[in-house]
Design a protein around this motif. Structure first.
Motif, PDB file in Angstrom:
ATOM      1  N   ASP A   1       0.823  -1.207   0.000  1.00 12.74           N
ATOM      2  CA  ASP A   1       0.000   0.000   0.000  1.00 12.74           C
ATOM      3  C   ASP A   1       0.860   1.262   0.000  1.00 12.74           C
ATOM      4  OD1 ASP A   1      -2.104  -1.729   0.065  1.00 12.74           O
ATOM      5  OD2 ASP A   1      -2.788  -1.216   2.078  1.00 12.74           O
TER       6      ASP A   1
ATOM      7  N   LEU B   1       1.941   1.938  -3.493  1.00 15.28           N
ATOM      8  CA  LEU B   1       0.819   2.516  -4.232  1.00 15.28           C
ATOM      9  C   LEU B   1       0.598   3.972  -3.846  1.00 15.28           C
ATOM     10  CD1 LEU B   1      -1.721  -0.445  -4.024  1.00 15.28           C
ATOM     11  CD2 LEU B   1      -0.801   0.519  -6.136  1.00 15.28           C
TER      12      LEU B   1
ATOM     13  N   LEU C   1      -2.813   4.697  -5.581  1.00 18.95           N
ATOM     14  CA  LEU C   1      -3.683   4.016  -4.621  1.00 18.95           C
ATOM     15  C   LEU C   1      -5.125   4.473  -4.762  1.00 18.95           C
ATOM     16  CD1 LEU C   1      -3.922   2.135  -2.115  1.00 18.95           C
ATOM     17  CD2 LEU C   1      -3.601   4.178  -0.711  1.00 18.95           C
TER      18      LEU C   1
ATOM     19  N   ARG D   1      -6.667  -1.088  -1.802  1.00 20.99           N
ATOM     20  CA  ARG D   1      -5.855  -1.501  -0.672  1.00 20.99           C
ATOM     21  C   ARG D   1      -5.729  -3.019  -0.583  1.00 20.99           C
ATOM     22  NH1 ARG D   1      -5.970   1.462   4.893  1.00 20.99           N
ATOM     23  NH2 ARG D   1      -3.948   0.386   4.839  1.00 20.99           N
TER      24      ARG D   1
END
Length: 809
Positions: A630, A633, A639, A674
């Motif tokens: 995450d 990202l 993200l 996520r």
């Protein structure tokens, strides 16, 4: 990036290797290994081997003892039976696998593949055998000359975790000004006993990064960093904690912690790995519960008996049904053809999960014999088993017909694959061929644009279906199974619970009830000495990297004792009196001086307390696999924080998940939501998660392994997910920062490491980028803009591969 991979390989490898060395922290053999031995290995040895290969054998055969680790390592006439860590070199594995016609044990009937796999796993993990702590437990009970199993009353009064939770007063301390809370006083008192002082407070940015990851699993954004640095008020950190607790990202982070404990996955695993199409509803229920700060006692009750609780309306009733997915999402062996055996295996798995997840107790070790270490007789195991056996489980897979799935219409496959049969099948063989063709067409499609960039939700609309349990129409008591064998039933035992003296008498279960509701109430009674202790210990472990009881899933005799027993009880009492609020407990701990210490190393303090059990500093902790993914990202700007609807599992055909069927890493690489929303298929965890010690979804995993191995460095060097997001981060840095290289470096450091670069780091980074661009191979055949992005991408990848990116201080 071909040139970049060659050019910066040496420098990047140095950064990665330095990160490996500075961050290495291997966990010792865990209590989970002992639990695995007691549940999976010892019963088979006792049933199949001890008659001929134990100290109590009438005639020892081949000079081989299999009732001790020493005996296995020493071996018999043909050599060592076990080579710890090397199943391929262990004669025991060779014998039970029947791979050699001249060496087959047991001689009359071959053990199942699953049992052989258990032994291979056990040997590979080091052939763990209960050690000194367990021996002390046995010796303590046998010292009086009494048989261990007959001395349970003594153990129930001696086992620390089964005693009533006390309410100790906070101790007096010398450095009273340091303590903000009673939590600090309990910690400081232990430090002062050893002549130690706590560490200084962490710097602002280290504390911001620590809190943001701990509460959301994400890095602080550059705007959040700048805002916090500008806030000079004394309650600046308190405002950060409150903001993060209110974020929807909190439930995603802490919900994932619980999913580890709940052994959550979206396939059955084991011998026939079928997809659980609706497990994701339970996942979403957990995330929502943590975001709403659902009282923990209510949370537990819903997962054990939500279908039996009153509901305000139909929507609430649906959510209560979804909650019982806790009991249904575990691994299941749908290749088991004996319905009774299948049922009792499922019941055992449910008992094991409830016992370790909620009570920190290895109840399932009493399935085949009285528990060897904890005061749990086999009769009480079957009292609990009767409760779970009186409930029907719904997984989407029909257990009554063995491994076959619940019926899926041909229209379902045709809709998914676009395949249209030439004619209506007239024979079953024709129907099977039609379904096979539909599946082949669908499989050709698990690599089309359907799972491409920007995938946010499944094509298949979710049905109003959930995994879970419901009471049987005729619940009842069951019989004890001798040595756990379904064909050796013994006496019938009434449904009931563990005998914990501090809880007094418990109500009987009605004849027309399964007992799940009564169990849910018993688990969450304020006088249950285990439930609150176990949960506050889990919370502490996630904030400090280790629990006050380090064996977070085992509060029994083979587990570890608390380092601060009075603090543990203080937290448990506080948890209950605060309405079982997880958020309030987390907030109290994070606002303590103990949590806000720096992670700075001190040699003198280390010599006194090398494992930091007294918490003279904050532990340096590696991020979990999901947080690492995450964070990449987030740094790249790719993200997607919006939660997907449903799961990728909904778009999969009703077939087994196995190698060659589909590759989850390829499917999931383009999904930018996520990591908690990525589907978890047993035995097929994506590379990006597996590389950094993702929780084993086959068992309760309250504390993940933390390994430091070469493949992790290679992943950060070579994996397309890393290189792709390094390029995206470089483009973000090049376009968003002011038009000077120093500002670009600062932004890159903020995105990756949660802080601006120091002046020396800034100078080195700019020098590196410029030297990169001076290499002829870096610019040949490329536009100036593309060459610059590649240069910055190599720097961004180096930051992602650094130890500071992966670790919290």
């Amino acid at each position: 990036m071909r040139y970049a991979n060659r050019s910066i390989c040496a420098g990047l490898c140095v950064m990665v290797v330095l990160g490996v060395c500075s961050g290495a922290r291997a966990e010792s053999a865990s209590s989970a290994d002992l639990e695995f031995f007691e549940k999976k290995i010892r019963p088979v040895l006792a049933e199949q081997c001890y008659k001929c290969h134990s100290a109590s054998a009438r005639k020892l055969k081949a000079g081989l003892l299999l009732d001790s680790r020493e005996g296995m390592l020493k071996g018999g006439e043909t050599g060592a039976a076990v080579v710890a860590g090397k199943p391929n070199q262990s004669l025991l594995i060779k014998a039970i696998g029947w791979s050699d016609k001249d060496l087959q044990m047991p001689p009359k009937e071959q053990l199942s593949k699953e049992v052989v796999a258990d032994f291979e796993r056990w040997v590979a993990a080091g052939a763990v055998w209960p050690g000194e702590q367990a021996k002390v437990a046995v010796a303590t009970t046998q010292a009086s000359g009494a048989n261990y199993a007959a001395n349970y009353d003594h153990l129930r009064k001696e086992l620390w975790s089964w005693q009533a939770v006390s309410n100790p007063p906070a101790p007096d301390v010398k450095n009273a000004s340091w303590a903000k809370d009673d939590i600090d006083r309990f910690i400081l008192a232990k430090l002062e006993e050893k002549g130690l002082e706590p560490s200084a407070r962490a710097d602002k940015l280290a504390l911001l990064r620590r809190a943001t990851y701990d509460l959301t699993g994400l890095p602080p954004s550059p705007d959040e960093i700048d805002s916090y640095l500008r806030d000079q008020s004394p309650d600046a950190f308190t405002k950060v904690v409150d903001r993060l607790l209110d974020s929807p990202r909190f439930g995603e982070r802490w919900g994932r912690h619980w999913l580890d404990v709940a052994r959550y996955a979206e396939s059955s695993g084991m011998s026939r790995n079928y997809v659980y199409f609706y497990a994701w509803r339970y996942r979403d229920y957990v995330i929502d519960s943590f975001n709403k700060d659902k009282p923990y006692n209510r949370f537990v009750r819903e997962q054990i008996a939500g279908d039996l609780l009153p509901a305000a309306d139909a929507a609430a009733r649906d959510q209560l049904a979804v909650a019982t997915g806790f009991l249904a999402v575990g691994p299941r062996d749908f290749n088991e053809r004996n319905p009774r055996q299948f049922q009792m295996n499922c019941v055992d798995e449910q008992i094991d999960t409830v016992g370790r997840a909620i009570l920190g107790t290895t109840i399932a070790c009493a399935r085949c014999h009285d528990h060897k270490f904890d005061p749990i007789p086999t009769a009480e195991y079957y009292s609990l088993a009767g409760i779970f056996a009186s409930s029907d489980e719904f997984t989407g897979i029909d257990r009554r017909r063995g491994a076959r799935l619940d019926p899926y219409s041909d229209d379902h496959l045709i809709k998914l694959s676009g395949y249209t049969p030439d004619a209506t099948p007239k024979k079953e063989a024709d129907a099977d061929e039609m379904r096979a063709q539909a599946r082949r067409a669908y499989t050709k499609m698990i690599t089309s644009a359907k799972f491409g960039q920007g995938y946010t939700q499944p094509m298949t609309p979710p049905k109003k279906v959930a995994m879970g349990v419901q009471d049987e129409s005729r619940p009842g008591d069951i019989r004890v199974l001798t040595r756990g064998e379904v064909d050796q039933p013994g006496a019938t035992v009434k449904r009931g619970f563990l005998t914990i003296p501090s809880m007094g008498n418990v109500p009987a279960i009605g004849a027309g009830e399964s007992g799940r509701l009564e169990l849910a109430i018993w688990l969450t009674r304020p006088d249950n000495p285990l439930t609150a202790r176990v949960m506050v210990n889990r919370i502490w472990q996630h904030l400090f990297g280790q629990g006050l009881v380090r064996s977070v899933d085992n509060f029994g005799m083979t587990g570890e004792k608390p380092t601060h027993p009075e603090l543990l009880d203080h937290l448990a009492k506080r948890f209950v009196s605060d309405g079982w609020s997880t958020k309030r407990m987390i907030r109290s701990i994070m606002l303590s001086s103990t949590y806000q210490q720096s992670a700075t190393f001190d040699r003198a303090k280390h010599d006194v307390d090398p494992d930091n059990k007294l918490l003279w500093r904050m532990n340096q902790r590696r991020l979990e696999a999901e947080a690492i993914r995450d964070a990449m990202l987030a740094a790249s700007g790719k993200l997607t924080t919006q939660a997907p609807i449903g799961s990728v599992a909904l778009d999969l055909p009703p077939v087994e998940v196995r190698p060659g069927r589909f590759n989850p890493s390829e499917i999931l690489a383009s999904m930018n939501f996520r990591s908690v929303y990525l589907p978890v298929f047993r035995n097929a965890v994506p590379d990006v998660l597996e590389a950094f010690d993702f929780a084993d979804p086959n068992t309760v995993s309250g504390a993940r392994d933390v390994t430091t191995v070469a493949p992790q460095a290679l992943f950060m060097l070579n994996n397309s997910f890393v290189t792709g997001h390094a390029q995206a981060m470089a483009y973000r840095v090049a376009t968003q920062a002011a038009k000077n290289d120093g500002a670009r470096v600062d932004l890159a450091y903020k995105l990756a490491l949660g802080r601006p670069a120091s002046s020396s780091e800034r100078d080195r980074a700019v020098s590196y980028v410029n030297s990169y661009l001076r290499e002829p191979a870096a610019t040949r055949g490329k536009t100036e803009e593309k060459a610059k992005v590649e240069a910055w991408a190599s720097l961004c990848q180096a930051l992602m591969a650094s130890a500071e990116f992966r670790y919290l201080n």
